[in-house]
Design a protein around this motif. Structure first.
Motif, PDB file in Angstrom:
ATOM      1  N   GLY A 173      53.188 -35.164 -50.071  1.00 18.03           N
ATOM      2  CA  GLY A 173      53.036 -34.560 -51.389  1.00 18.03           C
ATOM      3  C   GLY A 173      52.971 -33.050 -51.416  1.00 18.03           C
ATOM      4  N   LYS A 174      53.171 -32.380 -50.267  1.00 13.46           N
ATOM      5  CA  LYS A 174      53.101 -30.927 -50.238  1.00 13.46           C
ATOM      6  C   LYS A 174      54.387 -30.291 -50.767  1.00 13.46           C
ATOM      7  CE  LYS A 174      49.040 -31.122 -48.536  1.00 13.46           C
ATOM      8  NZ  LYS A 174      47.884 -30.863 -49.429  1.00 13.46           N
ATOM      9  N   GLU A 175      55.475 -31.025 -50.712  1.00 13.93           N
ATOM     10  CA  GLU A 175      56.741 -30.557 -51.264  1.00 13.93           C
ATOM     11  C   GLU A 175      57.402 -31.700 -52.009  1.00 13.93           C
ATOM     12  OE1 GLU A 175      59.175 -29.152 -48.059  1.00 13.93           O
ATOM     13  OE2 GLU A 175      58.347 -27.132 -48.130  1.00 13.93           O
ATOM     14  N   CYS A 180      63.114 -20.515 -51.799  1.00 10.01           N
ATOM     15  CA  CYS A 180      62.540 -20.893 -53.093  1.00 10.01           C
ATOM     16  C   CYS A 180      61.310 -20.077 -53.455  1.00 10.01           C
ATOM     17  CB  CYS A 180      62.207 -22.383 -53.115  1.00 10.01           C
ATOM     18  SG  CYS A 180      63.655 -23.442 -53.331  1.00 10.01           S
ATOM     19  N   ASN A 181      60.494 -19.722 -52.483  1.00  7.44           N
ATOM     20  CA  ASN A 181      59.301 -18.930 -52.803  1.00  7.44           C
ATOM     21  C   ASN A 181      59.455 -17.459 -52.430  1.00  7.44           C
ATOM     22  OD1 ASN A 181      58.980 -18.880 -50.013  1.00  7.44           O
ATOM     23  ND2 ASN A 181      57.310 -20.360 -49.978  1.00  7.44           N
ATOM     24  N   GLY A 182      60.629 -17.093 -51.950  1.00 11.08           N
ATOM     25  CA  GLY A 182      60.896 -15.697 -51.648  1.00 11.08           C
ATOM     26  C   GLY A 182      60.409 -15.219 -50.305  1.00 11.08           C
ATOM     27  N   THR A 183      59.697 -16.078 -49.551  1.00 12.99           N
ATOM     28  CA  THR A 183      59.195 -15.647 -48.242  1.00 12.99           C
ATOM     29  C   THR A 183      60.324 -15.450 -47.242  1.00 12.99           C
ATOM     30  OG1 THR A 183      58.763 -17.955 -47.607  1.00 12.99           O
ATOM     31  CG2 THR A 183      56.928 -16.705 -48.559  1.00 12.99           C
ATOM     32  N   ILE A 184      61.529 -15.889 -47.586  1.00 19.50           N
ATOM     33  CA  ILE A 184      62.690 -15.653 -46.732  1.00 19.50           C
ATOM     34  C   ILE A 184      62.911 -14.158 -46.502  1.00 19.50           C
ATOM     35  CG2 ILE A 184      64.373 -15.597 -48.623  1.00 19.50           C
ATOM     36  CD1 ILE A 184      66.347 -17.023 -46.802  1.00 19.50           C
ATOM     37  N   CYS A 185      62.471 -13.337 -47.454  1.00 18.28           N
ATOM     38  CA  CYS A 185      62.696 -11.891 -47.352  1.00 18.28           C
ATOM     39  C   CYS A 185      62.122 -11.309 -46.062  1.00 18.28           C
ATOM     40  CB  CYS A 185      62.083 -11.185 -48.551  1.00 18.28           C
ATOM     41  SG  CYS A 185      62.872 -11.584 -50.128  1.00 18.28           S
ATOM     42  N   ALA A 186      61.027 -11.886 -45.592  1.00 14.97           N
ATOM     43  CA  ALA A 186      60.392 -11.381 -44.371  1.00 14.97           C
ATOM     44  C   ALA A 186      61.247 -11.615 -43.138  1.00 14.97           C
ATOM     45  CB  ALA A 186      59.019 -12.040 -44.185  1.00 14.97           C
ATOM     46  N   TYR A 187      62.241 -12.498 -43.257  1.00 11.25           N
ATOM     47  CA  TYR A 187      63.049 -12.876 -42.089  1.00 11.25           C
ATOM     48  C   TYR A 187      64.503 -12.402 -42.189  1.00 11.25           C
ATOM     49  CZ  TYR A 187      58.975 -15.730 -41.288  1.00 11.25           C
ATOM     50  OH  TYR A 187      57.684 -16.132 -41.099  1.00 11.25           O
ATOM     51  N   GLY A 215      73.303 -31.084 -55.301  1.00 12.88           N
ATOM     52  CA  GLY A 215      72.684 -29.980 -54.584  1.00 12.88           C
ATOM     53  C   GLY A 215      71.187 -30.161 -54.625  1.00 12.88           C
ATOM     54  N   GLN A 216      70.520 -29.966 -53.508  1.00 11.72           N
ATOM     55  CA  GLN A 216      69.089 -30.222 -53.432  1.00 11.72           C
ATOM     56  C   GLN A 216      68.320 -28.962 -53.033  1.00 11.72           C
ATOM     57  OE1 GLN A 216      68.970 -33.481 -50.622  1.00 11.72           O
ATOM     58  NE2 GLN A 216      69.301 -35.001 -52.216  1.00 11.72           N
ATOM     59  N   ALA A 217      67.027 -28.999 -53.323  1.00 10.30           N
ATOM     60  CA  ALA A 217      66.148 -27.896 -52.947  1.00 10.30           C
ATOM     61  C   ALA A 217      64.736 -28.423 -52.779  1.00 10.30           C
ATOM     62  CB  ALA A 217      66.169 -26.800 -54.009  1.00 10.30           C
ATOM     63  N   PHE A 218      64.105 -28.073 -51.653  1.00  9.79           N
ATOM     64  CA  PHE A 218      62.688 -28.376 -51.451  1.00  9.79           C
ATOM     65  C   PHE A 218      61.858 -27.329 -52.177  1.00  9.79           C
ATOM     66  CE2 PHE A 218      64.046 -30.801 -47.652  1.00  9.79           C
ATOM     67  CZ  PHE A 218      63.284 -31.942 -47.850  1.00  9.79           C
ATOM     68  N   THR A 219      60.841 -27.769 -52.883  1.00 13.01           N
ATOM     69  CA  THR A 219      59.978 -26.853 -53.614  1.00 13.01           C
ATOM     70  C   THR A 219      58.604 -27.475 -53.793  1.00 13.01           C
ATOM     71  OG1 THR A 219      59.684 -25.635 -55.706  1.00 13.01           O
ATOM     72  CG2 THR A 219      60.794 -27.751 -55.822  1.00 13.01           C
ATOM     73  N   ASP A 220      57.598 -26.639 -54.024  1.00 11.69           N
ATOM     74  CA  ASP A 220      56.279 -27.150 -54.372  1.00 11.69           C
ATOM     75  C   ASP A 220      56.017 -26.997 -55.869  1.00 11.69           C
ATOM     76  OD1 ASP A 220      55.962 -24.438 -54.599  1.00 11.69           O
ATOM     77  OD2 ASP A 220      54.331 -24.261 -53.156  1.00 11.69           O
ATOM     78  N   ALA A 221      57.077 -26.654 -56.619  1.00 15.15           N
ATOM     79  CA  ALA A 221      56.954 -26.464 -58.063  1.00 15.15           C
ATOM     80  C   ALA A 221      58.070 -27.238 -58.775  1.00 15.15           C
ATOM     81  CB  ALA A 221      57.034 -24.977 -58.414  1.00 15.15           C
TER      82      ALA A 221
END
Length: 246
Positions: free
Chosen positions: A54-56, A208-215, A68-74
């Motif tokens: 249930g976390k995603e 999806c949450n934008g944390t990709i920017c750090a990488y 098209g699919q996407a994992f998200t917590d929202a």
């Protein structure tokens, strides 16, 4: 790149794609539905995938028969035109971001710009992890790997072959020993882990949450995995590994 810049870039390029193919104004309905764990990844061997506890959740958009699919917590539902999707506020609403990414994946799949936009099921994650070990060994050799995102099949199989550290943001995982590896804090320990590694293996769901920017701007090899980044990877020029997706 900052989060706001990332989403602005994705929206701008998606708008260009819609205009290139003259489909922005089409009366097309995009439906995104929240998939159950069974629909999303089936009966997997391991039972500690985030989607199973249930976390995603997985959103699925369908455009002219292409998924098209996407994992998200929202999670959220949506029905409207492609132009309406383009107008969604991505930076201020996580629900909109998941819808946009799933739709981007469906449309780019239909247009032949992206592939492997539907997650593998049942024994697919295990087979994918086995192929990943082989690919990384053949391509990069004996490297130290930072695994960003808790993916149990990859974690287990990579740890048997390589020196491995893993980062995650789920507090229920952080500090725990999983498959012989301690899960470290994806925020606090990021610099330490990425500085140590030769290769960063990062989940595409970070888009999806934008944390990709750090990488995106790290001064070392970053290899993304999974279906969520399918469409965005063509825009961002990311290297992506996904062996068993449809």
């Amino acid at each position: 790149m900052e989060r706001k810049e990332l989403f602005a870039l994705l929206k701008r390029r998606f708008g260009e794609i819609l205009d290139e193919h003259d489909i922005r104004a089409e009366n097309v309905t995009i439906r995104a539905k929240t998939l159950s764990s069974q629909e999303a990844i089936g009966d997997t061997i391991k039972k500690d995938y985030p989607i199973l506890n249930g976390k995603e959740v997985m959103l699925e958009a369908t455009y002219k028969g292409c998924r098209g699919q996407a994992f998200t917590d929202a999670p959220s539902d949506f029905s409207g035109t492609l132009g309406a999707v383009l107008k969604l506020d991505l930076d201020g609403d996580a629900h909109n971001t998941g819808l946009f990414i799933a739709t981007l994946n469906a449309v780019t799949r239909y247009l032949g710009i992206a592939d492997r936009t539907v997650h593998c099921k049942d024994d697919g994650p295990e087979k994918c992890a086995e192929k990943a070990v082989e690919y990384i060994n053949d391509t990069y050799g004996d490297v130290k790997i930072a695994l960003v995102g808790y993916q149990p099949s990859l974690l287990e199989k990579l740890s048997r072959k390589f020196s491995l550290r893993v980062l995650d943001l789920n507090p229920e995982n952080i500090g725990e020993i999983r498959y012989g590896v301690k899960v470290e804090d994806g925020s606090r320990d990021m610099d330490s882990v990425t500085d140590w590694a030769d290769l960063i293996l990062c989940t595409g769901s970070t888009v999806c949450n934008g944390t990709i920017c750090a990488y995106l701007d790290l001064d070392k090899e970053v290899l993304f995995f999974g279906t969520t980044l399918a469409g965005a990877s063509t825009i961002l020029g990311c290297k992506r590994m996904c062996f068993c997706a449809e």
